[in-house]
Design a protein around this motif. Structure first.
Motif, PDB file in Angstrom:
ATOM      1  N   GLY A  35      41.757-101.262  66.203  1.00 47.97           N
ATOM      2  CA  GLY A  35      42.364-101.267  64.730  1.00 47.97           C
ATOM      3  C   GLY A  35      42.361-102.443  64.293  1.00 47.97           C
ATOM      4  O   GLY A  35      42.226-103.514  64.881  1.00 47.97           O
ATOM      5  N   GLN A  36      42.668-102.585  62.929  1.00 46.56           N
ATOM      6  CA  GLN A  36      42.690-103.731  62.203  1.00 46.56           C
ATOM      7  C   GLN A  36      44.168-103.916  61.898  1.00 46.56           C
ATOM      8  O   GLN A  36      44.789-103.038  61.511  1.00 46.56           O
ATOM      9  CB  GLN A  36      41.891-103.810  60.756  1.00 46.56           C
TER      10      GLN A  36
ATOM     11  N   THR B  80      45.504-100.342  61.080  1.00 47.56           N
ATOM     12  CA  THR B  80      44.533 -99.202  60.551  1.00 47.56           C
ATOM     13  C   THR B  80      43.625 -99.037  61.836  1.00 47.56           C
ATOM     14  O   THR B  80      43.031 -99.807  61.948  1.00 47.56           O
ATOM     15  CB  THR B  80      43.853 -99.683  59.444  1.00 47.56           C
TER      16      THR B  80
ATOM     17  N   THR C   5      40.479 -97.910  63.494  1.00 50.60           N
ATOM     18  CA  THR C   5      38.965 -97.532  63.184  1.00 50.60           C
ATOM     19  C   THR C   5      38.208 -96.767  64.266  1.00 50.60           C
ATOM     20  O   THR C   5      37.263 -95.785  63.740  1.00 50.60           O
ATOM     21  CB  THR C   5      38.167 -98.845  62.933  1.00 50.60           C
ATOM     22  N   GLU C   6      38.850 -96.859  65.349  1.00 45.12           N
ATOM     23  CA  GLU C   6      38.263 -95.747  66.557  1.00 45.12           C
ATOM     24  C   GLU C   6      39.541 -95.400  67.289  1.00 45.12           C
ATOM     25  O   GLU C   6      40.131 -96.357  67.999  1.00 45.12           O
ATOM     26  CB  GLU C   6      37.247 -96.398  67.338  1.00 45.12           C
TER      27      GLU C   6
ATOM     28  N   LYS D 238      45.646 -92.310  60.677  1.00 44.44           N
ATOM     29  CA  LYS D 238      45.058 -93.780  60.021  1.00 44.44           C
ATOM     30  C   LYS D 238      45.774 -94.895  60.260  1.00 44.44           C
ATOM     31  O   LYS D 238      45.047 -95.913  60.543  1.00 44.44           O
ATOM     32  CB  LYS D 238      44.668 -93.534  58.816  1.00 44.44           C
ATOM     33  N   GLU D 239      46.988 -94.845  60.663  1.00 51.25           N
ATOM     34  CA  GLU D 239      47.935 -96.211  60.874  1.00 51.25           C
ATOM     35  C   GLU D 239      48.802 -95.826  62.377  1.00 51.25           C
ATOM     36  O   GLU D 239      49.309 -94.482  62.403  1.00 51.25           O
ATOM     37  CB  GLU D 239      48.727 -96.607  59.638  1.00 51.25           C
TER      38      GLU D 239
ATOM     39  N   VAL E 235      40.748-107.679  64.066  1.00 48.68           N
ATOM     40  CA  VAL E 235      40.231-106.153  64.845  1.00 48.68           C
ATOM     41  C   VAL E 235      40.428-106.428  66.328  1.00 48.68           C
ATOM     42  O   VAL E 235      39.859-107.405  67.024  1.00 48.68           O
ATOM     43  CB  VAL E 235      38.870-105.947  64.220  1.00 48.68           C
TER      44      VAL E 235
ATOM     45  N   TYR F 261      38.395-107.514  69.371  1.00 45.55           N
ATOM     46  CA  TYR F 261      37.471-106.603  69.439  1.00 45.55           C
ATOM     47  C   TYR F 261      35.806-107.147  70.111  1.00 45.55           C
ATOM     48  O   TYR F 261      35.234-106.976  70.688  1.00 45.55           O
ATOM     49  CB  TYR F 261      37.029-105.807  67.939  1.00 45.55           C
TER      50      TYR F 261
END
Length: 176
Positions: free
Chosen positions: A48-49, A81, A83-84, A92-93, A114, A140
């Motif tokens: 996530g970001q 947020t 992403t995977e 989503k959050e 990220v 990440y």
């Protein structure tokens, strides 16, 4: 009297040696193990970001009754947020909590960064996810083994076989 002072000096010298030669954190983590171990120990694993960080400072009463902020004693709520999602998250959050101090094992997330996050629910049943420097949480860009392991699980077929040799080494003269 001489013997007592020799013991005191020896103890002091030994303590000083460990203090100067140690590069451990006050948190002193034991390590999170490889991705395959950390993945199953965590309650949630995702990429996530960072969208937002909010510091909830801790205060104590001073001598005159005034409230004083305790340095390094606060909690940070970090909103991601996703992403995977690999494990334990939906939506989503997600909010993850950490300490505001690395000495208290807090992770220093950067706004917009990220990360792959390994989080545990604490207290159990509360739904509140925590992470820190003792987990495999990392940027990440530095997490290729972790991402490869997590993605390999999505491609795996159900069912498994575990095989290998179990060994135990006993200290002393006898060995198994």
């Amino acid at each position: 009297m001489i013997r007592g002072s020799k013991i005191t000096i020896s103890t002091f010298a030994l303590a000083l040696f460990f203090l100067l030669c140690s590069d451990s954190f006050a948190c002193s983590c034991a390590g999170s193990g490889p991705p395959c171990q950390a993945f199953w120990q965590a309650d949630a694993v995702f990429v996530g970001q960072v969208n937002a960080k909010e510091l909830k400072a801790r205060f104590e009463k001073g001598r005159n009754g005034e409230e004083l902020r305790v340095l390094g004693g606060g909690e940070v709520r970090v909103t991601f947020t996703i992403t995977e999602a690999f494990r334990g998250t939906s939506g989503k959050e997600v909010d993850i909590f950490t300490s505001d101090s690395s000495a208290a094992c807090g992770y220093g997330f950067e706004n917009g960064g990220v990360y792959i996050v390994y989080a545990t629910e604490y207290p159990k049943g509360s739904g509140k996810l925590h992470t820190g420097i003792c987990s495999r949480t990392q940027k990440y860009s530095e997490s290729s083994p972790d991402i490869a392991f997590a993605k390999s699980l999505a491609r795996a077929t159900p069912g498994a076989v575990i095989y290998g040799a179990v060994t135990h080494i006993r200290e002393g003269a006898g060995r198994d």
